[in-house]
Scaffold this motif. Structure first.
Motif, PDB file in Angstrom:
ATOM      1  N   THR A 119       5.705   1.154  11.612  1.00  0.00           N
ATOM      2  CA  THR A 119       5.774   1.022  12.491  1.00  0.00           C
ATOM      3  C   THR A 119       5.687   0.452  13.373  1.00  0.00           C
ATOM      4  OG1 THR A 119       5.422   3.981  12.152  1.00  0.00           O
ATOM      5  CG2 THR A 119       4.550   2.834  14.158  1.00  0.00           C
ATOM      6  N   ARG A 150      13.048 -12.623  -1.662  1.00  0.00           N
ATOM      7  CA  ARG A 150      12.982 -12.787  -3.440  1.00  0.00           C
ATOM      8  C   ARG A 150      14.087 -14.306  -3.884  1.00  0.00           C
ATOM      9  NH1 ARG A 150      14.026  -8.259  -6.771  1.00  0.00           N
ATOM     10  NH2 ARG A 150      16.058  -8.040  -5.666  1.00  0.00           N
ATOM     11  N   GLU A 164       9.815  -4.418   4.254  1.00  0.00           N
ATOM     12  CA  GLU A 164       9.590  -4.168   2.843  1.00  0.00           C
ATOM     13  C   GLU A 164      11.289  -4.102   3.208  1.00  0.00           C
ATOM     14  OE1 GLU A 164       7.803  -0.731   0.953  1.00  0.00           O
ATOM     15  OE2 GLU A 164       8.326  -0.142   2.567  1.00  0.00           O
ATOM     16  N   CYS A 165      12.129  -4.374   1.364  1.00  0.00           N
ATOM     17  CA  CYS A 165      13.317  -3.992   1.324  1.00  0.00           C
ATOM     18  C   CYS A 165      14.669  -5.111   2.376  1.00  0.00           C
ATOM     19  CB  CYS A 165      13.995  -2.724   1.766  1.00  0.00           C
ATOM     20  SG  CYS A 165      12.600  -1.261   0.213  1.00  0.00           S
ATOM     21  N   ASN A 166      13.945  -6.050   1.798  1.00  0.00           N
ATOM     22  CA  ASN A 166      14.339  -7.571   2.395  1.00  0.00           C
ATOM     23  C   ASN A 166      15.356  -7.826   1.438  1.00  0.00           C
ATOM     24  OD1 ASN A 166      15.676  -7.599   5.694  1.00  0.00           O
ATOM     25  ND2 ASN A 166      13.564  -6.737   5.749  1.00  0.00           N
ATOM     26  N   ASP A 167      16.159  -8.084   0.685  1.00  0.00           N
ATOM     27  CA  ASP A 167      15.924  -8.851  -0.511  1.00  0.00           C
ATOM     28  C   ASP A 167      15.528 -10.216  -0.440  1.00  0.00           C
ATOM     29  OD1 ASP A 167      18.444  -8.704   0.149  1.00  0.00           O
ATOM     30  OD2 ASP A 167      19.599  -8.542  -1.997  1.00  0.00           O
ATOM     31  N   ASN A 191       1.138   6.646  -3.434  1.00  0.00           N
ATOM     32  CA  ASN A 191       1.240   7.712  -3.317  1.00  0.00           C
ATOM     33  C   ASN A 191       2.757   8.561  -3.605  1.00  0.00           C
ATOM     34  OD1 ASN A 191       2.524   6.914  -1.168  1.00  0.00           O
ATOM     35  ND2 ASN A 191       1.745   7.926   0.377  1.00  0.00           N
ATOM     36  N   TYR A 239      18.938  -1.251  -2.963  1.00  0.00           N
ATOM     37  CA  TYR A 239      17.727  -1.889  -3.011  1.00  0.00           C
ATOM     38  C   TYR A 239      16.890  -0.877  -1.826  1.00  0.00           C
ATOM     39  CZ  TYR A 239      14.029  -5.781  -3.209  1.00  0.00           C
ATOM     40  OH  TYR A 239      12.904  -6.188  -2.713  1.00  0.00           O
ATOM     41  N   GLY A 271       0.809  -1.533  -0.308  1.00  0.00           N
ATOM     42  CA  GLY A 271      -0.670  -0.089   0.289  1.00  0.00           C
ATOM     43  C   GLY A 271       1.008   1.449  -0.019  1.00  0.00           C
ATOM     44  N   ASP A 272       0.168   2.238   0.340  1.00  0.00           N
ATOM     45  CA  ASP A 272       0.969   3.623  -0.112  1.00  0.00           C
ATOM     46  C   ASP A 272       1.658   3.797   1.316  1.00  0.00           C
ATOM     47  OD1 ASP A 272      -0.672   4.866  -1.643  1.00  0.00           O
ATOM     48  OD2 ASP A 272      -1.728   5.844  -0.715  1.00  0.00           O
ATOM     49  N   SER A 273       3.154   4.433   0.828  1.00  0.00           N
ATOM     50  CA  SER A 273       3.924   4.670   1.591  1.00  0.00           C
ATOM     51  C   SER A 273       3.466   6.161   3.134  1.00  0.00           C
ATOM     52  CB  SER A 273       4.894   6.063   1.155  1.00  0.00           C
ATOM     53  OG  SER A 273       5.656   5.785   0.350  1.00  0.00           O
ATOM     54  N   ALA A 274       3.771   5.193   4.031  1.00  0.00           N
ATOM     55  CA  ALA A 274       3.391   6.461   5.382  1.00  0.00           C
ATOM     56  C   ALA A 274       2.646   5.333   6.003  1.00  0.00           C
ATOM     57  CB  ALA A 274       3.042   8.314   5.029  1.00  0.00           C
ATOM     58  N   ARG A 301       6.593  -4.757  -1.909  1.00  0.00           N
ATOM     59  CA  ARG A 301       5.715  -4.524  -3.557  1.00  0.00           C
ATOM     60  C   ARG A 301       5.854  -5.840  -4.378  1.00  0.00           C
ATOM     61  NH1 ARG A 301       6.894   0.323  -1.343  1.00  0.00           N
ATOM     62  NH2 ARG A 301       4.591   1.355   0.039  1.00  0.00           N
ATOM     63  N   ASP A 302       6.674  -5.920  -3.820  1.00  0.00           N
ATOM     64  CA  ASP A 302       7.528  -7.160  -4.780  1.00  0.00           C
ATOM     65  C   ASP A 302       6.663  -7.969  -4.967  1.00  0.00           C
ATOM     66  OD1 ASP A 302      10.457  -5.453  -4.091  1.00  0.00           O
ATOM     67  OD2 ASP A 302      10.912  -6.549  -5.676  1.00  0.00           O
TER      68      ASP A 302
END
Lengths: 149, 146
Positions: free
Chosen positions: A37, A92, A86-89, B92, B14, A29-32, A112-113
């Protein structure tokens, strides 16, 4: 693990309440919107318990997995809900997918991947939003919503 | 112009939020453009380089900004030549990525089909060299790669 698990995580300012129903849940979903958190609160609680000032209620342990030692940590984590930001590669990789398949844990993955190596239900892809039920209160109440529901 | 490489790229950053935590500069936070992005995406107000007022979290530091805003700030101000993973940004953030690319050549990677809106815009798909101008042209190519 089988069945659904209800989680409540809160501190003085933020409250999350949601139910994890399957072995793989994806949050995007969207950022923030409070994804990171949420995971930071879970990690702080898992490291410090009630000394953290965070109240986490769930019938099974909740941990946050990240970094280069993910495989080692996962090897001694059982019957738990494993959150990954997120961003833990590593999420994948085929290696991760095969660990998930033979694991007795549930996984909540913020990403989001596309995860072609993992099979998960489109119904278990959620976003986080502020609950309208509690709008206007000083504390922010957050809930999951189905993105493709 | 915005240049997008779809999929994995050798050497990309990344995880931009972690990079941001270790590389951001105070001046970036208080620049007017960054303040607008922080206000729009995080609904927060920059008080000083080290203090940001969040309606949800209270007083926070730049390290507690959202991953999306951190990545946008890197795209705008980081001049290391690194290429950042725009999949750290939610939809967004898409309009801000396009705005940043109005004043500089911006190259990013994407690992998902970000929604840039109806257009018009100019996005070069680095995988093919083709330039797309609207939503339909974007959709025609993006899911071949992510």
């Amino acid at each position: 693990m089988k069945g659904a698990y209800e989680l409540t995580v809160q501190n003085k300012r933020i409250h999350y309440q949601f139910t994890i129903k399957r072995n793989i849940t994806v949050i995007r979903g969207d950022s923030a919107t409070g994804k990171t958190t949420l995971l930071e609160m879970i990690e702080t609680y898992s490291q410090n318990g009630i000394s953290s000032g965070i109240d986490l209620k769930c019938t099974v342990p909740c941990i946050v997995l990240h970094g280069g030692d993910w495989k080692q940590r996962l090897s001694y984590t059982h019957n738990s809900i494993v959150f990954i930001d997120e961003c833990n590669d590593f999420i994948r990789r085929e290696e991760f997918a095969s660990e998930v398949k033979r694991s007795d844990n549930y996984f909540v993955i913020v990403t989001r991947d596309d995860l072609p190596n993992l099979s998960y239900s489109v119904e278990e892809i959620y976003g986080i939003r502020m609950s309208k039920q509690y709008a206007g209160l000083k504390k922010t109440y957050n809930e999951f919503y189905q993105i493709y529901g | 112009m915005l240049k997008v490489y779809l999929g994995d790229m050798e050497g990309e950053v990344y995880n931009p939020p972690v990079y941001f935590d270790n590389q951001y500069e105070d001046e970036w936070i208080t620049d007017e453009f960054a303040e607008k992005m922080i206000s729009d995406i995080d609904k927060s107000t920059v008080v000083s380089p080290h203090i940001i007022e969040s309606p949800f979290l209270g007083a926070i530091t730049p390290k507690e900004l959202s991953g999306g805003v951190k990545t946008l700030i890197l795209m705008k101000y980081d001049d290391s030549g690194n290429i950042f993973n725009a999949t750290a940004c939610g939809d967004n953030c898409a309009k801000w990525i396009l705005k940043i690319a109005e004043s500089k050549d911006l190259t990013v990677t994407l690992h998902h089909g970000m929604r840039f809106g109806e257009g018009p815009y100019e996005i070069m798909i680095m995988n093919t060299g083709k330039i797309v101008h609207n939503r339909q042209e974007w959709l025609d190519v993006v899911f071949d790669y992510v």
